[in-house]
Design a protein around this motif. Structure first.
Motif, PDB file in Angstrom:
ATOM      1  N   GLN A 393     100.028 -39.867  76.458  1.00  0.00           N
ATOM      2  CA  GLN A 393      99.212 -39.196  75.449  1.00  0.00           C
ATOM      3  C   GLN A 393      97.720 -39.431  75.694  1.00  0.00           C
ATOM      4  OE1 GLN A 393      98.993 -40.305  71.076  1.00  0.00           O
ATOM      5  NE2 GLN A 393     100.400 -38.599  71.049  1.00  0.00           N
ATOM      6  N   THR A 394      97.002 -38.360  75.804  1.00  0.00           N
ATOM      7  CA  THR A 394      95.568 -38.462  76.044  1.00  0.00           C
ATOM      8  C   THR A 394      94.859 -38.687  74.706  1.00  0.00           C
ATOM      9  OG1 THR A 394      95.437 -36.106  75.804  1.00  0.00           O
ATOM     10  CG2 THR A 394      95.640 -36.945  78.033  1.00  0.00           C
ATOM     11  N   TYR A 395      93.580 -39.059  74.789  1.00  0.00           N
ATOM     12  CA  TYR A 395      92.877 -39.351  73.542  1.00  0.00           C
ATOM     13  C   TYR A 395      92.630 -38.109  72.704  1.00  0.00           C
ATOM     14  CZ  TYR A 395      92.225 -44.165  74.853  1.00  0.00           C
ATOM     15  OH  TYR A 395      92.459 -45.462  75.185  1.00  0.00           O
ATOM     16  N   TRP A 396      92.553 -36.934  73.361  1.00  0.00           N
ATOM     17  CA  TRP A 396      92.380 -35.760  72.503  1.00  0.00           C
ATOM     18  C   TRP A 396      93.656 -35.452  71.746  1.00  0.00           C
ATOM     19  CZ3 TRP A 396      91.536 -35.754  77.751  1.00  0.00           C
ATOM     20  CH2 TRP A 396      92.428 -35.078  78.562  1.00  0.00           C
ATOM     21  N   ASN A 397      94.819 -35.694  72.380  1.00  0.00           N
ATOM     22  CA  ASN A 397      96.068 -35.587  71.625  1.00  0.00           C
ATOM     23  C   ASN A 397      96.071 -36.589  70.478  1.00  0.00           C
ATOM     24  OD1 ASN A 397      97.786 -35.249  74.758  1.00  0.00           O
ATOM     25  ND2 ASN A 397      97.199 -33.602  73.370  1.00  0.00           N
ATOM     26  N   VAL A 425      92.313 -37.093  83.718  1.00  0.00           N
ATOM     27  CA  VAL A 425      92.806 -35.716  83.823  1.00  0.00           C
ATOM     28  C   VAL A 425      91.970 -34.804  82.942  1.00  0.00           C
ATOM     29  CG1 VAL A 425      95.183 -36.258  84.373  1.00  0.00           C
ATOM     30  CG2 VAL A 425      94.484 -36.139  81.992  1.00  0.00           C
ATOM     31  N   GLU A 426      91.860 -33.583  83.383  1.00  0.00           N
ATOM     32  CA  GLU A 426      91.203 -32.565  82.580  1.00  0.00           C
ATOM     33  C   GLU A 426      92.219 -31.971  81.608  1.00  0.00           C
ATOM     34  OE1 GLU A 426      87.501 -30.458  82.017  1.00  0.00           O
ATOM     35  OE2 GLU A 426      88.112 -32.329  82.899  1.00  0.00           O
ATOM     36  N   TYR A 427      93.392 -31.704  82.149  1.00  0.00           N
ATOM     37  CA  TYR A 427      94.482 -31.177  81.348  1.00  0.00           C
ATOM     38  C   TYR A 427      95.710 -32.034  81.578  1.00  0.00           C
ATOM     39  CZ  TYR A 427      91.563 -27.063  80.955  1.00  0.00           C
ATOM     40  OH  TYR A 427      90.544 -26.223  80.690  1.00  0.00           O
ATOM     41  N   GLN A 428      96.651 -31.882  80.698  1.00  0.00           N
ATOM     42  CA  GLN A 428      97.855 -32.682  80.800  1.00  0.00           C
ATOM     43  C   GLN A 428      99.003 -31.790  81.261  1.00  0.00           C
ATOM     44  OE1 GLN A 428      98.654 -35.396  81.488  1.00  0.00           O
ATOM     45  NE2 GLN A 428      98.564 -36.724  79.720  1.00  0.00           N
ATOM     46  N   ALA A 429      99.890 -32.332  82.079  1.00  0.00           N
ATOM     47  CA  ALA A 429     101.018 -31.530  82.554  1.00  0.00           C
ATOM     48  C   ALA A 429     101.866 -31.056  81.375  1.00  0.00           C
ATOM     49  CB  ALA A 429     101.873 -32.351  83.505  1.00  0.00           C
ATOM     50  N   LEU A 452      92.933 -27.780  74.006  1.00  0.00           N
ATOM     51  CA  LEU A 452      92.284 -28.823  74.793  1.00  0.00           C
ATOM     52  C   LEU A 452      93.175 -29.365  75.887  1.00  0.00           C
ATOM     53  CD1 LEU A 452      90.418 -30.979  72.200  1.00  0.00           C
ATOM     54  CD2 LEU A 452      89.449 -29.842  74.168  1.00  0.00           C
ATOM     55  N   THR A 453      94.465 -29.276  75.669  1.00  0.00           N
ATOM     56  CA  THR A 453      95.356 -30.037  76.521  1.00  0.00           C
ATOM     57  C   THR A 453      95.880 -29.237  77.693  1.00  0.00           C
ATOM     58  OG1 THR A 453      96.939 -31.804  76.244  1.00  0.00           O
ATOM     59  CG2 THR A 453      97.660 -29.627  75.586  1.00  0.00           C
ATOM     60  N   THR A 457      95.808 -20.338  80.650  1.00  0.00           N
ATOM     61  CA  THR A 457      96.989 -19.625  81.124  1.00  0.00           C
ATOM     62  C   THR A 457      98.277 -20.209  80.557  1.00  0.00           C
ATOM     63  OG1 THR A 457      96.694 -20.993  83.063  1.00  0.00           O
ATOM     64  CG2 THR A 457      96.126 -18.678  83.276  1.00  0.00           C
ATOM     65  N   ASP A 458      98.236 -21.434  80.087  1.00  0.00           N
ATOM     66  CA  ASP A 458      99.464 -22.061  79.586  1.00  0.00           C
ATOM     67  C   ASP A 458      99.578 -22.063  78.072  1.00  0.00           C
ATOM     68  OD1 ASP A 458     100.173 -22.576  82.142  1.00  0.00           O
ATOM     69  OD2 ASP A 458      99.433 -24.628  82.156  1.00  0.00           O
ATOM     70  N   TRP A 459      98.597 -21.502  77.396  1.00  0.00           N
ATOM     71  CA  TRP A 459      98.615 -21.615  75.939  1.00  0.00           C
ATOM     72  C   TRP A 459      99.828 -20.951  75.311  1.00  0.00           C
ATOM     73  CZ3 TRP A 459      92.765 -20.451  74.629  1.00  0.00           C
ATOM     74  CH2 TRP A 459      92.004 -21.547  75.030  1.00  0.00           C
TER      75      TRP A 459
END
Lengths: 794, 510
Positions: A393-397, A425-429, A452-453, A457-459
């Motif tokens: 889990q990233t801090y933005w999550n 990471v810029e984005y998370q898998a 943010l995550t 293209t994946d939204w």
């Protein structure tokens, strides 16, 4: 003109125009040189500036300026560091044909790296400027041209450059200047830190040399303090100014701790942009359809073999019914796949909690979600805690999770994972998102979190979820339709997901020194946002690093985390440094270097619980009927997750009766260990041959020897993984190294057909009993095991 | 959700010429709406615009330019041929040969390009070029032989070339069948819609549930076959054959299904190839449009050419009738197989593959009589179903072996694998779980095998019964339920979405 042909003419021309528009839109969108101000997040105003987040954004700004768009009085903010490596040679923003940047660019204390500019004539980041540049650093690169400078060549008198530095190399054929050249505007508090000899020849060379020397001295001192932390130069010595012959240091740029207004997505506009194509298509379609009614149905030019047997109504009812069935099926499949195939994610269970009762919320990655035992926090200290975590889990999550928490309740303290700061990471898998976004309630936080995550293209995939988790059918078991392990709906599940691994401890990597891991700036940014959010609500935070094996690797980075925490007055706890108090050993680790098994998690919790109780005066809620769900949780976890030592005797006897001698013993225990001597004596007294258990004194471990009789029975030379009849897997490190990872431990088979018992040597407890050689005898009833009495025994 | 979140940029990124994408389905959905909303005489224009857009978005301007120019060549040549008096044989010949040579030259250049290991020529590979080139060559030749009328509108011919369901993976359409259907405009009928969607669903089942799942296994085990025993390699060869069939026929089914929704019938490309009794019959059932193309435009012209007659007469006079007949078989079949292998690829492995198939077919034809005598001698009842089943297995294995020859870029790899099958067998690997460590776990492996069994069972039934029609005549509730469940099955068990990386079409580069 006749009326009908007039209508037809209008229709055709409108359609033509629309399709031309559509087609040109397609190519315009696809055209990298096309500029559309809406492509930036934000509005360009002072309060809602355009956001420059990546090199692509910067390139878009440049291309727009070079096409003649000045951005007069528009505001830009750079929210992350930008690395232009891989973009090759960069063209200046603005050119000689009177095209220049007229807006305000605020770097917000970020830098641009690897800026390689090569221009025939004037070369600098900006060629021509009539606006301002603030708080920007040019970290590395090279500027090459006839007239070269770092920031601006030929700026007008109303241009301002403030609070910037540059380290790029300047190579000018005719002239080379440090920061600006041919420039009549203002330069405040800026510095050239590069080494370019071309520049040092310049008249300012003397000053620059002095500045550099002073700066380096100062950096050197701080370097010692921060023990080689890479980022320190930028964030700690951020600017210096020359005033009355004195060099003054101050925090460069300063970090604007307000919520970045630009990043709050302009949802309506974004959606409008996104859906405009649909709207146009719909309009055209409706227009065509309506128009069609007015035209006499032209005769079909070829014969249809129309085999219309059933009535129209019948056919459409079939269509409709199919859709209805499909929707029902999808909802059901969604339910089973999303919520039942793996234990529900902590955020889903969180919504079932009575959030007002949670005193401590544990947030972050598996570094806290697995490594801190919520049961122990309750059973030992009566702390009502909840592990609201996600995979990597990233801090933005985490930020948005905390926002969710604050919606429903007000915890006494938030325990935050410190290790993710270095997860660069810029984005998370997408596969991490099951626990980090998908299960969130659908609301503004959810939307922003998704944006943010993952890249745009994946939204859609992320918002729908199904494309990501439809592949989970292989996890479906009978139990998924009957019951979950722990009933999430009753609010009993407290989010902790213990690990069962038994690592190859001999090979665990303890880490040996500093590595070049970069601090992630996006992570840092949101870590600071979390601190600000909590301090505004006056909720204390404890930044925790759980004990791991590769601790040395992260030492300096944890120190950096500590320095950030200090800045905000947040308490920082590095459990790696507290082995003496926690009694943490390498045997408390799971199969990998960073996750602890249940024993380790318990040790962490024992220490942390005491710390939290003393520091934050958390109340002891044991015995309070309002907190019954924690009691239930403790009970259930003990019942389900810990095996019973009391039955070992029975199992061993059964083993002897079956004339089976295969005993797995997890490595990690010294040969002179009292407990094991006792255990071996017990085994021996039962008539089970102990010849199969060979001591490997060098490692201080007991190992099953490869090629020995039991190993051969299990065909270990061929296999590294053994699928046990119950579906659990024992995975060996290698055919010769029989330390193993065992993914089961929840259920135990009854003794019939027994041939293998799994022992956890670090505790000396029986872990599981399985049948290896009698697969046809499968009608065992799985049954829960009685609570382990010795679970508190270490 | 896909329909709602229509995003142009993403659409362009994701369309990328792939049947397995939400954006492709979205594209088809909009095209259907526009098609049936337009006036009937203008409907073909919608199709043309859609197909053009599809190729343009998927491939870019350069890729689109090739079929546009190729169509121009065929268009001019066909009209010129038709306008030339029949007496002016030389002029007609000149037109037909120059057009055909131009088209084939473009194809040859593209082939050399993609298979050129040194990449000396570097330009974009035009998608589907083998398919539409063959279609256009057939069109010009048909006009020359007066089997077909020249198309008077360039745009209509362009639609025939670009028709988007077939441009990726065939079938190789004939203008005679398809040309008129494309432009005549069709009234909306539920029957077409239902039948088309049904066929698409079946295609998607074959493609994304079975073929895309198997390819994981096949690629990983072919990639490092050194580590595995012969039994496993053999198993993989069999699975690879199924994979190819399901992938290719699945895609053709999707293409045919989409066309059917617009009221257009594309040619069938597969007629239960695994039920063939011998090699020649296999090729009459497998990739039928390609084989029939070679039959019509290569095999037959050679067979009836005076030169071959002369050669045969020479052999007949000198060595007798038997030899003459053999020569009459060998020459055209060999030429066809040289071209067939070149169509598939120009590397050594395809040459070996062409010799393999050509040789088998020649032997089968020449010694047909002897085989019959042998069978009589051994008292084999060639009509017995057991014998037929054995023959099917034999043909399947021939195909599977052929496929694995063509898969290995290096012929030495094929040798090594063949050696393993006979010498280094290691049969226990099939049972001890090694199978589940090759990329598919047990559940996925079982789904794949179940899928193969199910599809083959359906094919068996299909030989006796038109299942698709039968399903369409079921009770409305049952039918709807079955459809919904089938869609759900494909959605859940299909290999799509971020957790998988859908395999690219096996036949797309041809």
């Amino acid at each position: 003109m006749e009326k009908s042909s007039k209508v037809k003419f209008i229709f055709v021309s409108v359609l033509f125009c629309l399709s031309c528009g559509m087609i040109s839109l397609l190519f315009i969108e696809n055209n990298p040189h096309y500029y559309d101000p809406c492509k930036f997040w934000g509005k360009g105003t002072k309060d809602h500036p355009y956001v420059i987040a990546t090199g692509k954004d910067l390139a878009r700004l440049r291309d727009a300026v070079n096409k003649g768009y000045q951005f007069k009085d528009k505001y830009f903010e750079q929210i992350f560091d930008i690395d232009l490596e891989g973009d090759g040679v960069w063209q200046p923003i603005g050119n000689n044909q009177g095209r220049f940047f007229g807006g305000h660019y605020d770097g917000r204390g970020h830098v641009i790296k690897n800026l390689h500019i090569e221009a025939d004539d004037k070369a600098a980041l900006f060629v021509g400027l009539s606006g301002s540049i603030k708080n920007l650093g040019l970290e590395s690169g090279r500027v090459q041209g006839e007239h070269a400078a770092s920031f601006v060549v030929s700026g007008s008198s109303n241009a301002v450059i403030k609070n910037c530095y540059s380290k790029v190399e300047i190579l000018g054929k005719k002239s080379a200047a440090d920061l600006v050249a041919d420039y009549t505007g203002r330069v405040d508090q800026c510095l050239y830190l590069g080494e370019s000899s071309d520049v040092l020849k310049n008249i300012n060379g003397q000053y620059i040399r002095e500045f550099n020397q002073n700066l380096r001295d100062s950096l050197g001192k701080r370097q010692e303090k921060y023990n080689g932390k890479k980022r320190m130069e930028l964030d700690d010595v951020c600017y210096l100014t020359l005033r009355d012959g004195q060099v003054e240091f101050a925090r460069w740029g300063g970090f604007d701790h307000n919520v970045p207004r630009g990043i709050k997505l302009e949802l309506a506009r974004n959606l409008a942009g996104k859906y405009s194509a649909v709207v146009i298509l719909c309009l055209v379609f409706i227009f065509m359809f309506l128009r069609r009614r007015h035209v006499v149905q032209a005769e079909a030019t070829c014969v249809e073999e129309a085999v219309v047997k059933d009535s129209r109504a019948f056919n459409y009812s079939c269509f409709l019914l199919t859709l209805i069935f499909l929707v029902i099926g999808l909802v059901a499949a969604n339910k089973v796949l999303k919520t039942n195939t793996i234990a529900s994610s902590p955020i889903r269970c969180f919504y079932e909690q009575d959030a007002g009762k949670i005193d401590a919320v544990i947030c972050g990655s598996s570094m806290v979600g697995i490594n801190i035992d919520v049961v122990t926090l309750w059973s030992e200290y009566g702390i009502s805690s909840y592990a609201l975590w996600g995979s990597a889990q990233t801090y933005w999550n985490t930020y948005y999770y905390i926002e969710e928490v604050l919606k429903y309740g007000r915890p006494q303290v938030i325990v935050l994972d410190a290790r993710m700061l270095f997860h660069n990471v810029e984005y998370q898998a997408l596969y991490h998102q099951y626990t980090n976004t998908i299960e969130m309630n659908i609301n503004g936080n959810w939307l922003e979190n998704i944006q943010l995550t993952a890249p745009q293209t994946d939204w859609v995939e992320l918002a729908v979820g199904f494309p990501i988790y439809h592949a989970r059918y292989s996890n479906i078991k009978k139990n998924n339709f009957l019951m979950s392990d722990i009933d999430a709906s009753a609010g009993v599940d407290k989010g902790w997901r213990p690990a069962y691994g038994h690592g190859n401890i001999a090979n665990l990597y303890i880490g040996s020194g500093n590595t070049n891991v970069e601090v992630s700036h996006k992570q840092e940014y949101y870590l600071r946002k979390i601190f600000e959010l909590c301090s505004s609500r006056e909720i204390p935070i404890v930044l925790v690093a759980a004990a791991t094996a590769n601790r040395n690797e992260y030492l300096s980075y944890l120190q950096y985390a500590e320095s950030i925490a200090d800045e905000y007055g947040v308490n920082f706890v590095d459990l790696n440094r507290k082995d003496g108090e926690t009694r943490f050993t390498k045997y408390d680790l799971d199969v990998d270097n960073t996750h602890e098994n249940m024993n380790g998690a318990r040790k962490m919790a024992l220490w942390l619980g005491k710390y939290l109780r003393d520091k934050y005066q958390l109340a002891d809620h044991r015995g309070d009927p309002a907190y019954e769900s924690w009691n239930l949780y403790e009970h259930k976890m003990l019942e389900l997750l810990y095996p019973a030592i009391t039955e070992t005797e029975d199992y061993l006897q059964q083993l002897a009766r079956n004339d089976q001698r295969v005993i797995f013993i997890q490595n990690g225990v010294r040969a002179d260990d009292e407990k094991y001597k006792a255990f071996l004596e017990r085994v021996d007294s039962m008539g089970i041959s102990i010849g199969d258990i060979r001591p490997e004194l060098e490692n201080g471990c007991w190992l099953l020897e490869a090629g020995s009789e039991p190993a051969r029975r299990l065909d270990l030379q061929q296999e590294r993984r053994i699928m046990l009849p119950g579906g659990h897997i024992i995975e060996f490190a290698s055919p010769t190294d029989l330390s193993f990872h065992y993914d089961g431990g929840r259920w135990r088979k009854p003794p019939a057909g027994l041939s293998c018992i799994v022992i956890d040597n670090s505790t000396g407890e029986l872990f599981d009993v399985v049948t290896l050689f009698n697969p046809e005898n499968e009608n065992f009833e799985a049954r829960p095991i009685a609570p382990l009495e010795t679970v508190t025994h270490f | 959700m896909y329909i709602g979140a229509f995003n142009l940029i993403q659409f362009i990124d994701d369309l990328s010429m792939n049947f397995v994408s939400g954006y492709f389905l979205l594209f088809v959905f909009w095209l259907i709406l526009f098609y049936y909303a337009a006036e009937i005489q203008h409907r073909w224009k919608v199709l043309l615009a859609g197909s053009f857009l599809f190729v343009l978005l998927g491939g870019g301007w350069m890729v689109t330019l090739v079929p546009v120019l190729a169509t121009g060549v065929a268009y001019i040549a066909a009209i010129a041929i038709e306008n030339t008096e029949k007496k002016e044989k030389r002029k007609r010949k000149y037109w037909v040969s120059s057009a055909v040579l131009t088209l084939l030259a473009a194809l040859a250049i593209s082939k050399v390009n993609i298979l050129d290991p040194w990449r000396t020529i570097d330009f974009i590979f035009p998608i589907g070029i083998s398919y539409y080139t063959f279609s256009l060559v057939a069109y010009v030749a048909d006009v020359y032989w007066k089997r077909d009328k020249a198309e008077l509108s360039y745009w209509r011919l362009l639609l025939f070339t670009l028709w988007f369901p077939k441009i990726l993976q065939g079938p190789i359409a004939r203008h005679k069948n398809l040309g008129k259907q494309l432009v005549c405009g069709h009234v909306f009928s539920y029957d077409n819609l239902g039948a088309g969607l049904q066929l698409m669903l079946w295609g998607y089942f074959k493609k994304i549930v079975v073929a895309d799942r198997l390819i994981v296994l096949v690629q990983s085990s072919f990639g490092n076959y050194h580590e595995h025993g012969g039994a496993l390699v053999l198993c993989m060869i069999v699975l690879a054959a199924f994979q190819l069939y399901f992938d290719f026929s699945g895609c053709v089914d999707i293409a045919r299904g989409i066309s059917r929704v617009f009221g257009i019938d594309l040619e069938q490309n597969f007629n239960h190839p695994f039920f063939a009794q011998n090699a020649a019959e296999f090729w009459r059932r497998w990739h039928m449009t390609l084989s029939s193309w070679f039959l019509d435009y290569v095999y037959m012209p050679i067979l009836i050419s005076p030169t071959l007659m002369k050669v045969c007469r020479f052999f007949s006079n000198k060595y007798g009738k038997r030899i003459s007949m053999a020569v009459r078989t060998i020459i055209p079949v060999s030429i066809v197989w040289v071209f067939t292998s070149m169509w598939h690829g120009t590397t050594a492995n395809f040459m070996v593959w062409g010799c393999y198939w050509g040789g088998l077919i020649i032997i089968g034809t020449i010694f047909n009589e002897e085989f019959g005598q042998l069978a009589r001698l051994l008292r084999i009842n060639r009509e017995a179903s057991s014998w037929k089943a054995l023959q099917m297995v034999r043909v399947f294995m021939i195909f599977a072996v052929g496929h694995f020859i063509s898969t290995n870029r290096m012929v030495e790899d094929s040798w090594e694998m063949a050696r393993k099958i006979f010498i280094d067998i290691r049969p226990w690997e099939l049972l001890d779980g090694t199978l589940y460590n090759l990329g598919l776990d047990r559940v996925n492996f079982e789904i794949a095998i179940g899928g193969i069994v199910f599809i083959m069972a359906v094919e068996v039934v299909q030989t006796k019964l038109d299942i698709r029609r039968a399903v369409r005549e079921w009770n409305v509730v049952v039918r709807s339920f079955v459809y919904a469940m089938a869609v759900l099955l494909v959605l859940i068990f299909g290999v799509w979405g971020p957790e998988y990386n859908a395999a690219a079409f096996a036949y797309m580069n041809f």
